[in-house]
Design a protein around this motif. Structure first.
Motif, PDB file in Angstrom:
ATOM      1  N   ILE A 111      -1.272   2.150 -15.013  1.00  0.00           N
ATOM      2  CA  ILE A 111      -0.714   0.863 -15.449  1.00  0.00           C
ATOM      3  C   ILE A 111      -0.583  -0.086 -14.263  1.00  0.00           C
ATOM      4  O   ILE A 111      -0.821  -1.292 -14.372  1.00  0.00           O
ATOM      5  N   GLN A 112      -0.219   0.472 -13.106  1.00  0.00           N
ATOM      6  CA  GLN A 112      -0.042  -0.360 -11.918  1.00  0.00           C
ATOM      7  C   GLN A 112      -1.331  -1.079 -11.529  1.00  0.00           C
ATOM      8  O   GLN A 112      -1.319  -2.253 -11.164  1.00  0.00           O
ATOM      9  N   ALA A 153       9.323   0.470 -13.660  1.00  0.00           N
ATOM     10  CA  ALA A 153       9.122  -0.955 -13.925  1.00  0.00           C
ATOM     11  C   ALA A 153       9.190  -1.771 -12.640  1.00  0.00           C
ATOM     12  O   ALA A 153       8.413  -2.730 -12.456  1.00  0.00           O
ATOM     13  N   SER A 154      10.099  -1.411 -11.738  1.00  0.00           N
ATOM     14  CA  SER A 154      10.223  -2.144 -10.472  1.00  0.00           C
ATOM     15  C   SER A 154       8.980  -1.978  -9.611  1.00  0.00           C
ATOM     16  O   SER A 154       8.574  -2.907  -8.904  1.00  0.00           O
ATOM     17  N   SER A 155       8.360  -0.806  -9.684  1.00  0.00           N
ATOM     18  CA  SER A 155       7.101  -0.592  -8.958  1.00  0.00           C
ATOM     19  C   SER A 155       6.016  -1.526  -9.486  1.00  0.00           C
ATOM     20  O   SER A 155       5.278  -2.148  -8.718  1.00  0.00           O
ATOM     21  N   TYR A 156       5.940  -1.644 -10.815  1.00  0.00           N
ATOM     22  CA  TYR A 156       4.957  -2.547 -11.409  1.00  0.00           C
ATOM     23  C   TYR A 156       5.244  -4.001 -11.030  1.00  0.00           C
ATOM     24  O   TYR A 156       4.324  -4.781 -10.748  1.00  0.00           O
ATOM     25  N   MET A 157       6.520  -4.377 -11.001  1.00  0.00           N
ATOM     26  CA  MET A 157       6.876  -5.752 -10.658  1.00  0.00           C
ATOM     27  C   MET A 157       6.580  -6.061  -9.193  1.00  0.00           C
ATOM     28  O   MET A 157       6.224  -7.187  -8.848  1.00  0.00           O
ATOM     29  N   ASN A 164       0.805  -1.215   0.000  1.00  0.00           N
ATOM     30  CA  ASN A 164       0.000   0.000   0.000  1.00  0.00           C
ATOM     31  C   ASN A 164       0.841   1.268   0.000  1.00  0.00           C
ATOM     32  O   ASN A 164       0.302   2.366  -0.185  1.00  0.00           O
ATOM     33  N   VAL A 165       2.145   1.148   0.226  1.00  0.00           N
ATOM     34  CA  VAL A 165       3.024   2.288  -0.028  1.00  0.00           C
ATOM     35  C   VAL A 165       2.937   2.654  -1.506  1.00  0.00           C
ATOM     36  O   VAL A 165       2.882   3.835  -1.886  1.00  0.00           O
ATOM     37  N   LEU A 166       2.890   1.608  -2.343  1.00  0.00           N
ATOM     38  CA  LEU A 166       2.793   1.835  -3.787  1.00  0.00           C
ATOM     39  C   LEU A 166       1.362   2.116  -4.231  1.00  0.00           C
ATOM     40  O   LEU A 166       1.122   2.955  -5.093  1.00  0.00           O
ATOM     41  N   MET A 167       0.390   1.406  -3.658  1.00  0.00           N
ATOM     42  CA  MET A 167      -0.987   1.585  -4.094  1.00  0.00           C
ATOM     43  C   MET A 167      -1.528   2.961  -3.720  1.00  0.00           C
ATOM     44  O   MET A 167      -2.297   3.555  -4.471  1.00  0.00           O
ATOM     45  N   TYR A 168      -1.143   3.458  -2.533  1.00  0.00           N
ATOM     46  CA  TYR A 168      -1.666   4.740  -2.082  1.00  0.00           C
ATOM     47  C   TYR A 168      -0.848   5.924  -2.597  1.00  0.00           C
ATOM     48  O   TYR A 168      -1.403   6.978  -2.896  1.00  0.00           O
ATOM     49  N   TYR A 169       0.465   5.754  -2.648  1.00  0.00           N
ATOM     50  CA  TYR A 169       1.348   6.904  -2.880  1.00  0.00           C
ATOM     51  C   TYR A 169       2.209   6.742  -4.127  1.00  0.00           C
ATOM     52  O   TYR A 169       3.286   7.312  -4.226  1.00  0.00           O
ATOM     53  N   ILE A 170       1.721   5.955  -5.088  1.00  0.00           N
ATOM     54  CA  ILE A 170       2.488   5.736  -6.305  1.00  0.00           C
ATOM     55  C   ILE A 170       2.713   7.045  -7.067  1.00  0.00           C
ATOM     56  O   ILE A 170       3.755   7.241  -7.713  1.00  0.00           O
ATOM     57  N   VAL A 171       1.766   7.975  -6.982  1.00  0.00           N
ATOM     58  CA  VAL A 171       1.932   9.267  -7.670  1.00  0.00           C
ATOM     59  C   VAL A 171       3.140  10.007  -7.118  1.00  0.00           C
ATOM     60  O   VAL A 171       3.948  10.565  -7.873  1.00  0.00           O
TER      61      VAL A 171
END
Length: 422
Positions: A197-198, A270-274, A173-180
């Motif tokens: 894309i994520q 790309a690493s965020s998506y992976m 959720n670090v990525l899901m909430y704050y990916i921007v």
């Protein structure tokens, strides 16, 4: 009014997120139980993705509809679920726990056979297993609230809480909430579009888990998922540490940026998506299916509710803390969550047994056989007890009539003894 509405919506989401996996696990056949419970996570990923694109589209509006429309659309699936529930059968295990045995048998037949055949051997075998478990639990005469943290059950309750807690500490959720924020600090220009894309990746990568989790098992998914998530988070942290620099613009949500390194920027993206893909195929669905699988019927609702509350409590804490941590410790935050995944790997290896292909009534045997739980990774304790029971019924060694009477036949002496299932 907005705050009160959010509180009510939060209570309802808390209820459904706890009850849906319980219901799914109790109605699903053991051989596809993982696939059925995974559908909750699949629906969640669809909801996240659809709502993101709704919000993205509404961001181009210049009226109050910009925020009213996304909130209003949330009511559509709620209404569909409410209406659809009138056609859903009750859980056969819940019916049995209330001594509504005839209804339990009919529901089992409806769920397991195309024509609702109550005399199907597999239906009767599962019915008998449920009956034996209910009778055992009644003989125990235990208080379910007190038993939650009693000596026999606290290991399972804590395991369910831990799996849900670790699913948040993976850092998803670090990525899901704050990916921007993350993509913006990495130098991505159109962060809103890149973020979308994520959410597509999250939805698509849940599909393999639905298709194959009942084949490869829960433990391998959790173990390999933790290692994969840790690797990609370490990659993000390393790239930010090596090529990043302090943000010269004050009062922004991030204080560390990557400038002039387009290849590094794309690699972080790309690493965020992976990372999201690794979570979606492992911890995402498995963390919801595992707690209701390992709990006995008498405490299942309460224990799964506690496990789900652990998930939401960790979710809340991270949602509150991460923005401040991104500003203060910057790239080190990803090293911390990567390390959490390594600890989760160790915990799952030591404490979490394999549950695939086992009936819910067999879980007591799994936790009480005395062998180290990590040995279940090899699958050596797999049994076909339900199939054996069904074969006995089919061959006439065990006959269960629709009046719920059981007759056991002794082939050696030709005599019989009669007992009841109720």
């Amino acid at each position: 009014m907005l705050i009160v509405g959010r509180v009510i919506a939060g209570l309802c989401v808390g209820l459904t997120s706890s009850l849906v996996p319980i219901y799914q696990s109790e109605i699903a056949p053991r051989k596809v139980r993982g696939r059925v419970v995974s559908l909750q996570q699949f629906a969640v990923t669809w909801g996240i993705m659809i709502q993101y694109f709704v919000q993205y589209g509404c961001s181009f509006l210049h009226s109050q509809a910009q925020f009213r429309l996304p909130w209003a659309i949330q009511s559509v699936p709620a209404v569909l679920l409410f209406v659809g529930l009138f056609w859903f059968p009750r859980s056969p295990r819940w019916l049995a726990s209330k001594d509504r045995w005839d209804e339990a048998l009919k529901v089992l037949a409806f769920l397991r056979t195309p024509d609702g055949d109550v005399n199907d051997p597999l239906v009767l075998a599962e019915y008998k297993e449920i009956e034996d478990q209910i009778r055992f639990e009644h003989d125990e005469e235990s208080n379910s609230c007190r038993e939650l943290f009693g000596k026999k059950m606290r290991k399972r309750v804590f395991l369910g809480m831990a799996i849900q807690g670790w699913s948040q500490l993976t850092g998803i959720n670090v990525l899901m909430y704050y990916i921007v924020y993350i993509l913006d600090s990495a130098g991505i220009s159109n962060t809103l579009l890149a973020s979308s894309i994520q959410y597509v990746v999250n939805m698509i990568m849940t599909i393999p888990s639905i298709l194959w989790t009942d084949h490869w098992g829960r433990r391998p998914a959790l173990l390999l998922g933790a290692l994969s998530i840790a690797f990609w988070l370490y990659v993000i942290a390393g790239l930010l540490a090596r090529y990043g620099e302090p943000n010269p613009v004050p009062d922004q949500s991030y204080t560390w940026i990557v400038m002039g390194h387009p290849a590094v920027t794309r690699c972080i993206q790309a690493s965020s998506y992976m990372t999201v893909a690794s979570f979606a195929i492992s911890w995402g669905p498995v963390s919801w299916m595992y707690p209701p699988e390992i709990m006995p019927l008498r405490i299942r609702a309460k224990a799964v509710s506690i496990a789900t509350a652990t998930n939401w409590a960790a979710n809340f804490a991270l949602g509150l803390a991460v923005p401040a941590l991104l500003r203060v410790i910057r790239w080190r935050l990803f090293f911390i969550f990567g390390s959490f995944n390594l600890v989760a790997f160790i915990y799952v290896w030591i404490a979490a047994p394999e549950t695939k292909q086992r009936t819910l009534e067999e879980m007591d045997e799994i936790f009480q056989h005395g062998d180290p739980l990590w040995r279940s990774f090899t699958g050596v304790h797999n049994t076909d007890r339900l199939d054996s029971l069904a074969k006995d019924i089919e061959m006439g060694h065990l006959k269960i009539h629709r009046s719920v009477q059981v007759k056991m036949y002794d082939d050696c002496v030709g005599s019989s003894s009669t007992g009841t299932l109720r």
